[in-house]
Design a protein around this motif. Structure first.
Motif, PDB file in Angstrom:
ATOM      1  N   UNK A 118       0.854  -1.196   0.000  1.00  0.00           N
ATOM      2  CA  UNK A 118       0.000   0.000   0.000  1.00  0.00           C
ATOM      3  C   UNK A 118       0.888   1.243   0.000  1.00  0.00           C
ATOM      4  N   UNK A 119       0.646   2.197  -0.894  1.00  0.00           N
ATOM      5  CA  UNK A 119       1.445   3.424  -0.945  1.00  0.00           C
ATOM      6  C   UNK A 119       1.361   4.206   0.366  1.00  0.00           C
ATOM      7  N   UNK A 120       2.444   4.927   0.661  1.00  0.00           N
ATOM      8  CA  UNK A 120       2.475   5.725   1.888  1.00  0.00           C
ATOM      9  C   UNK A 120       1.435   6.842   1.865  1.00  0.00           C
ATOM     10  N   UNK A 121       1.004   7.238   0.661  1.00  0.00           N
ATOM     11  CA  UNK A 121      -0.054   8.254   0.583  1.00  0.00           C
ATOM     12  C   UNK A 121      -1.336   7.758   1.231  1.00  0.00           C
ATOM     13  N   UNK A 122      -1.491   6.447   1.299  1.00  0.00           N
ATOM     14  CA  UNK A 122      -2.659   5.852   1.962  1.00  0.00           C
ATOM     15  C   UNK A 122      -2.295   5.414   3.368  1.00  0.00           C
ATOM     16  N   UNK A 123      -1.128   4.765   3.524  1.00  0.00           N
ATOM     17  CA  UNK A 123      -0.712   4.260   4.838  1.00  0.00           C
ATOM     18  C   UNK A 123      -0.626   5.395   5.843  1.00  0.00           C
ATOM     19  N   UNK A 124       0.078   6.460   5.455  1.00  0.00           N
ATOM     20  CA  UNK A 124       0.274   7.596   6.358  1.00  0.00           C
ATOM     21  C   UNK A 124      -0.720   8.705   6.084  1.00  0.00           C
ATOM     22  N   UNK A 125      -0.823   9.083   4.793  1.00  0.00           N
ATOM     23  CA  UNK A 125      -1.663  10.232   4.451  1.00  0.00           C
ATOM     24  C   UNK A 125      -3.128  10.044   4.779  1.00  0.00           C
ATOM     25  N   UNK A 126      -3.642   8.807   4.590  1.00  0.00           N
ATOM     26  CA  UNK A 126      -5.047   8.547   4.882  1.00  0.00           C
ATOM     27  C   UNK A 126      -5.239   7.786   6.192  1.00  0.00           C
ATOM     28  N   UNK A 127      -4.122   7.545   6.898  1.00  0.00           N
ATOM     29  CA  UNK A 127      -4.225   6.950   8.231  1.00  0.00           C
ATOM     30  C   UNK A 127      -4.523   5.466   8.257  1.00  0.00           C
ATOM     31  N   UNK A 128      -4.324   4.758   7.111  1.00  0.00           N
ATOM     32  CA  UNK A 128      -4.649   3.338   7.103  1.00  0.00           C
ATOM     33  C   UNK A 128      -3.750   2.552   8.048  1.00  0.00           C
ATOM     34  N   UNK A 129      -2.435   2.907   8.103  1.00  0.00           N
ATOM     35  CA  UNK A 129      -1.510   2.166   8.951  1.00  0.00           C
ATOM     36  C   UNK A 129      -1.913   2.229  10.408  1.00  0.00           C
ATOM     37  N   UNK A 130      -2.176   3.434  10.905  1.00  0.00           N
ATOM     38  CA  UNK A 130      -2.577   3.582  12.312  1.00  0.00           C
ATOM     39  C   UNK A 130      -3.889   2.870  12.587  1.00  0.00           C
ATOM     40  N   UNK A 131      -4.804   2.934  11.636  1.00  0.00           N
ATOM     41  CA  UNK A 131      -6.091   2.258  11.804  1.00  0.00           C
ATOM     42  C   UNK A 131      -5.919   0.747  11.920  1.00  0.00           C
ATOM     43  N   UNK A 132      -5.015   0.173  11.107  1.00  0.00           N
ATOM     44  CA  UNK A 132      -4.802  -1.273  11.153  1.00  0.00           C
ATOM     45  C   UNK A 132      -4.093  -1.702  12.429  1.00  0.00           C
ATOM     46  N   UNK A 133      -3.238  -0.813  12.963  1.00  0.00           N
ATOM     47  CA  UNK A 133      -2.606  -1.142  14.246  1.00  0.00           C
ATOM     48  C   UNK A 133      -3.633  -1.205  15.360  1.00  0.00           C
ATOM     49  N   UNK A 134      -4.603  -0.290  15.323  1.00  0.00           N
ATOM     50  CA  UNK A 134      -5.655  -0.278  16.342  1.00  0.00           C
ATOM     51  C   UNK A 134      -6.609  -1.451  16.157  1.00  0.00           C
ATOM     52  N   UNK A 135      -6.996  -1.673  14.906  1.00  0.00           N
ATOM     53  CA  UNK A 135      -7.979  -2.714  14.614  1.00  0.00           C
ATOM     54  C   UNK A 135      -7.502  -3.536  13.427  1.00  0.00           C
ATOM     55  N   UNK A 136      -6.714  -4.579  13.663  1.00  0.00           N
ATOM     56  CA  UNK A 136      -6.214  -5.396  12.545  1.00  0.00           C
ATOM     57  C   UNK A 136      -7.354  -5.942  11.703  1.00  0.00           C
ATOM     58  N   UNK A 137      -7.101  -5.998  10.392  1.00  0.00           N
ATOM     59  CA  UNK A 137      -8.098  -6.525   9.472  1.00  0.00           C
ATOM     60  C   UNK A 137      -7.508  -7.690   8.708  1.00  0.00           C
ATOM     61  N   UNK A 138      -8.332  -8.662   8.435  1.00  0.00           N
ATOM     62  CA  UNK A 138      -7.877  -9.826   7.674  1.00  0.00           C
ATOM     63  C   UNK A 138      -7.425  -9.380   6.286  1.00  0.00           C
ATOM     64  N   UNK A 139      -6.338  -9.960   5.847  1.00  0.00           N
ATOM     65  CA  UNK A 139      -5.857  -9.661   4.503  1.00  0.00           C
ATOM     66  C   UNK A 139      -4.787  -8.591   4.457  1.00  0.00           C
ATOM     67  N   UNK A 140      -4.452  -7.964   5.603  1.00  0.00           N
ATOM     68  CA  UNK A 140      -3.420  -6.938   5.640  1.00  0.00           C
ATOM     69  C   UNK A 140      -2.347  -7.309   6.654  1.00  0.00           C
ATOM     70  N   UNK A 141      -1.084  -7.146   6.256  1.00  0.00           N
ATOM     71  CA  UNK A 141       0.035  -7.373   7.148  1.00  0.00           C
ATOM     72  C   UNK A 141       0.730  -6.042   7.385  1.00  0.00           C
ATOM     73  N   UNK A 142       0.892  -5.655   8.653  1.00  0.00           N
ATOM     74  CA  UNK A 142       1.500  -4.377   9.006  1.00  0.00           C
ATOM     75  C   UNK A 142       2.848  -4.646   9.676  1.00  0.00           C
ATOM     76  N   UNK A 143       3.886  -3.969   9.180  1.00  0.00           N
ATOM     77  CA  UNK A 143       5.230  -4.095   9.738  1.00  0.00           C
ATOM     78  C   UNK A 143       5.709  -2.719  10.163  1.00  0.00           C
TER      79      UNK A 143
END
Length: 459
Positions: free
Chosen positions: A269-294
């Motif tokens: 996932x591009x950083x424009x979504x991971x950071x810019x749209x907050x997807x990374x922080x959201x997945x850390x709070x609430x993990x979703x199936x199909x996504x791996x966060x490092x």
């Protein structure tokens, strides 16, 4: 999944058969022998400022000065006749100094004739081989045409004069693709000035590409929203496409090579979504199936969407390395292929019936192309595609991909059509035909390479 035609055989792969891993049969006719582009004889009479074409990202002019060669009156008259009829190829006779050539012919053999005829011939070679349009008018054009190295101006001139075949030698430089001849025929029949200009511009676009596109290749015309798989100049199958939105994410024009087929791809996932749209922080709070966060040492997050039917790249991606990060891939949003306007992506090209295309390429890319090896390759490709696991299948045989931009040409049904100029790329080409011919043209673009990030989640 719909069937497709390869050679004379109609092959159907129903979705149920795909799910059960059944193998498509009789996909290909026997492999034809490879025919290399015919080169002119060695022994160039050119002085070349650089030995190799510049990279596609530099605005370097290849300064090629053909040596003046000796002309007799008969060959010069043949050249004058070619110039007089060059409008048939969509070019302007005035660009090649016909009056000066005629004056030199009238004066007879000598230095004046040699200089005038050599210059006019060289300019004709350049325009027929490379296209008349200067590089600055070819917007987002990142293809380096190899023909200037294969058909060197001095060699072509020497061949024409040695064989006294000026007209035939120049005609042999025309694009081999049958669509060029269709446009040429339309130009002969069209009297409307505006339509003639558009036809000439699109004839020139064929010259921007290599004369020989290869025995098998993929070619997509962005404004048509269609992809063609072509073998021996025959369309084997076609696929609707979704291309880049106008603006910064417009799909550039490229000539690349498929090096592999990736089944069940992951998507970083591009950083424009991971950071810019907050997807990374959201997945850390609430993990979703199909996504791996490092989490990296510096605290940044890398999010990778795992393979599966909801993956943003779908179930297939073509590995075709290029500095723009442009590639062809599947999509889970297949309903978008039903829209008429499909300029919707962030630059990459989404392809319908992507699994069918991937399996076909896996078979076509097999070097040992016998009925047995084709069946084995098809069996393996079907098994891999339905495994759900990330797998890269290398393409061993050359499979070029041409991402083109024609606003007039044959559609997938063979009918000559005009396509919407969705990116506004016609105007500078048309303007260049109204302007004086540019000499010593660059062979590569000076435009910046825009690395496209296909933020698929946004569409």
């Amino acid at each position: 999944m719909r069937g497709w035609v390869i050679g004379a055989a109609l092959v159907a792969i129903p979705s149920a058969a795909m799910a059960q891993g059944r193998t498509p049969e009789n996909l290909l006719p026997p492999e034809p022998p490879t025919v290399a582009p015919q080169k002119v004889p060695a022994g160039s009479d050119e002085v070349t400022a650089q030995a190799a074409p510049a990279p596609a990202t530099t605005a370097t002019v290849q300064a090629v000065t053909p040596m003046v060669q000796r002309w007799n009156v008969a060959d010069a008259r043949a050249l004058a006749a070619v110039i007089a009829g060059i409008e048939r190829e969509g070019l302007d006779p005035r660009d090649y100094k016909p009056q000066e050539l005629q004056a030199a012919i009238a004066a007879g053999p000598g230095a004046a004739l040699d200089e005038a005829a050599s210059r006019s011939f060289a300019w004709l070679v350049e325009d027929l081989r490379d296209g008349r349009t200067p590089m600055e008018a070819r917007k987002q054009w990142f293809v380096v045409d190899p023909d200037a190295d294969l058909y060197r101006t001095g060699d072509v001139m020497a061949q024409a004069l040695a064989s006294h075949s000026v007209a035939a030698t120049l005609a042999a430089l025309n694009p081999d693709h049958p669509d060029y001849e269709v446009l040429k025929g339309a130009l002969a029949e069209t009297r409307d000035a505006g339509q003639r200009k558009l036809i000439r511009a699109n004839m020139d676009r064929w010259r921007w590409l290599a004369k020989d596109l290869g025995n098998q290749y993929l070619i997509t015309n962005v404004p048509e929203y269609q992809l063609r798989l072509t073998v021996n100049d025959k369309i084997i199958s076609t696929y609707k496409t979704i291309v880049g939105k106008p603006g910064r994410t417009a799909t550039p024009q490229l000539a690349e090579t498929v090096e592999g087929v990736i089944f069940n791809p992951t998507w970083t996932v591009p950083q424009s979504i991971v950071k810019g749209e907050g997807l990374g922080a959201s997945l850390l709070r609430s993990p979703r199936a199909g996504y791996k966060v490092t989490k990296q040492a510096d605290g940044s997050l890398i999010v990778v969407q795992q393979p599966g039917p909801s993956n943003s790249l779908g179930l297939m991606k073509l590995d075709m390395p290029n500095p723009h990060a442009i590639f062809l891939h599947d999509t889970p949003s297949r309903n978008l292929f039903n829209q008429e306007n499909r300029a919707l992506s962030h630059g990459c090209i989404r392809t319908e019936r992507a699994q069918e295309l991937a399996i076909t390429l896996a078979i076509l890319g097999n070097l040992a192309n016998t009925p047995e090896t084709r069946k084995a390759a098809a069996d393996e490709a079907v098994a891999i595609s339905t495994s759900g696991k990330y797998t890269r299948v290398p393409i061993q045989k050359s499979m070029p991909v041409y991402i083109t931009y024609f606003t007039m040409g044959r559609d997938i049904n063979g009918q000559l059509r005009q396509f919407n100029d969705i990116y506004g790329r016609d105007a500078p080409v048309l303007a260049s035909f109204d302007a004086p011919r540019v000499a010593n043209r660059a062979r590569s673009t000076s435009e910046d390479v825009v690395e496209i990030v296909d933020d698929l989640q946004t569409t």
